[in-house]
Design a protein around this motif. Sequence first.
Motif, PDB file in Angstrom:
ATOM      1  N   GLN A 273       0.764  -1.201  -0.143  1.00  0.00           N
ATOM      2  CA  GLN A 273       0.263  -0.038  -0.014  1.00  0.00           C
ATOM      3  C   GLN A 273       0.757   1.226  -0.010  1.00  0.00           C
ATOM      4  O   GLN A 273       0.401   2.212  -0.661  1.00  0.00           O
ATOM      5  CB  GLN A 273      -1.015   0.031   1.254  1.00  0.00           C
ATOM      6  N   ALA A 274       2.034   1.205   0.975  1.00  0.00           N
ATOM      7  CA  ALA A 274       2.899   2.416   0.792  1.00  0.00           C
ATOM      8  C   ALA A 274       3.491   2.628  -0.422  1.00  0.00           C
ATOM      9  O   ALA A 274       3.573   3.807  -1.246  1.00  0.00           O
ATOM     10  CB  ALA A 274       3.881   2.264   1.994  1.00  0.00           C
ATOM     11  N   TYR A 275       4.077   1.739  -1.182  1.00  0.00           N
ATOM     12  CA  TYR A 275       4.829   2.177  -2.222  1.00  0.00           C
ATOM     13  C   TYR A 275       3.948   2.202  -3.411  1.00  0.00           C
ATOM     14  O   TYR A 275       4.216   3.271  -4.170  1.00  0.00           O
ATOM     15  CB  TYR A 275       5.865   0.691  -2.842  1.00  0.00           C
ATOM     16  N   ARG A 276       2.695   1.813  -3.572  1.00  0.00           N
ATOM     17  CA  ARG A 276       2.038   2.163  -4.901  1.00  0.00           C
ATOM     18  C   ARG A 276       1.161   3.343  -4.478  1.00  0.00           C
ATOM     19  O   ARG A 276       1.232   3.895  -5.446  1.00  0.00           O
ATOM     20  CB  ARG A 276       1.044   1.052  -4.883  1.00  0.00           C
ATOM     21  N   ALA A 277       0.777   3.865  -3.235  1.00  0.00           N
ATOM     22  CA  ALA A 277       0.339   5.132  -3.199  1.00  0.00           C
ATOM     23  C   ALA A 277       1.261   6.101  -3.257  1.00  0.00           C
ATOM     24  O   ALA A 277       0.996   7.134  -4.156  1.00  0.00           O
ATOM     25  CB  ALA A 277      -0.406   5.054  -1.723  1.00  0.00           C
TER      26      ALA A 277
END
Length: 444
Positions: A273-277
Motif C-alpha cells: 500500500q505504501a509504495y503503490r500510493a
Amino acid sequence: MSLPRICVSTNRRFLMTESGEPFFWLGDTAWELFHRLSLPEAEHYLNARRQQGFNLIQAVALAELDGLHTPNAQGHVPLLGDDPTRPNEFYFRHVDAIIRMASDKGLYIGLLPTWGDKVHARLWGIGPVIFNAGNARIYGRFLGERYRNDTNIIWILGGDRPAHGYEEVWAAMAQGITEGSGFKPFFTYHPMGGTSSSAVLHDADWLDMNMLQSGHCLMDAPNWEMIRADYERTPTKPALDGEPNYEHHPIDPYLRPWKPEYGRFTDYDVRKQAYRAVFAGACGHTYGSHSVWQMWSSRYAPTTFPSLPWDEALYGPGAQQLVHLKNLILAHPYFTRIPAPDLLPDVAPIPLPVDQEDRINPVRAAHPVATRDSEGTYGLVYFPMAGQSLRVDLRVLRGEVRSAWFDPRSGATHPIGMHSQGIVTFVSPIGGPDWVLVLKAEQP
C-alpha cells in the motif's frame, strides 16, 4: 527544539519546510496517544518512532475510545461538562507536554482536535455529539491560541467521518484555529474508510492537502487509483493515504464476523500500500499498527481483536521497513517527481469504485506502479510479486539507463546492468516477495 513549519510546495504536489526543503510525510497512527499513555510511556513511544525514521505522529485531542468520559493517564477528562467551550486545563497540559516532547525529538504532530463521532452521530462510535458551528469555532480558537507557537503541528480535522452535511462545523473549527493562531496554518481532513477528503472538501479554501483512507476491509485496496484520482483534480493539492491497512489488523472485521483464520495484514501488505500510493503521486504515507493506534494493553478492553500489547507491536517489521521508502524518495530529485504510467505500457488502471465484497483479488495483488521525474533522469517501478515479468519502456528516460533492484525490506540495492533505450523486460528476483526496480539515466 523549534521545527520549521510545513507548507505546500510551489508546484502544489508535495510538502516542504518553510525554507523550501523537501518534507516526505512518513506518519504513524497513534490516535489514543494523549488519552491513554503516561508521559514516560509517551516518551518511549516517541523515541521508538523517531529511531524507526518516522517524522509525524497522528493523534487526537478528544479521542475515540470514550475520550470524553474515561480520564487520561493523569486522571483528567478533556472538557468540563462535555462542553467544548470549557476545556480542562489539566488535561491539555498533558497534551502540551507530549507535543513539545515530540518537537524536541524532531517529530511533527498531525493533531486532530476531535474524533468525528463528537460531530457526526450516525454510523458508529459512542460520541456523544457535542459540536455545532458556534462552539466548534470557540474550541478551535482555544486550540489555535494555545498552540500558535508550536511549529511542529499540522492540523487534521475530521476523524473517520464523511464531511457531507457537516461542512459548516468543520469550516467553523478551521476558522477558529486560524483566528487563534493569528495566521492560516496547514489543514487536512481525515475521512471515513474507502473515501477521500476530496469528495466533499476539495474546493474548501481552508483545506491544503487531501487525505484518503483506503482502510482495512480489502486486501490490496487500490489506494494508488484513489491517489491518481486526487492527483488529477483541480485546483492542484497534495494527497496521501492517511489510513491504509494497519499491520496486525484483522482483515475485514467489519463487513462479516471475523475469525482468526481470515488472517491479519502483514508487513508485506503494509509495504504494497505504501509504495503503490507514493509511486502514484502521493506526497507521503501513514503507517499504522492495530495495537498501537489504540495503545492497547491489559489496562483496557480490546477493540477489534488486537493481537499484541502496544509496546510489543511498536517493533513490528512493517514499522521498521517504511523508512526505506522515505530514504529512496529523498535520494532522488524531489519536486520534479511525477506518476509514470508511461514506464509500464502494458498495465491498465483498475476502475473505481471497487466492490467492498471483493476482498481478495489477484489482479489488484499483482498491480505494479511506477514513478519518475519529469526530466527523465530516473524511474522507479514497484513489483509487488517475486518472479514478476514486466515490460518497461526506457524511452521516457534520458539516454542509456543503469538498473538495480532495491529491497524494500532492508533498503539494500543490487545492481543489474546497463540498457539502451527501448522496451526492456525485467523479472523481479525470486526472493522477496516485492521489489523496486531503480532506473537511473546516464545523461547524454
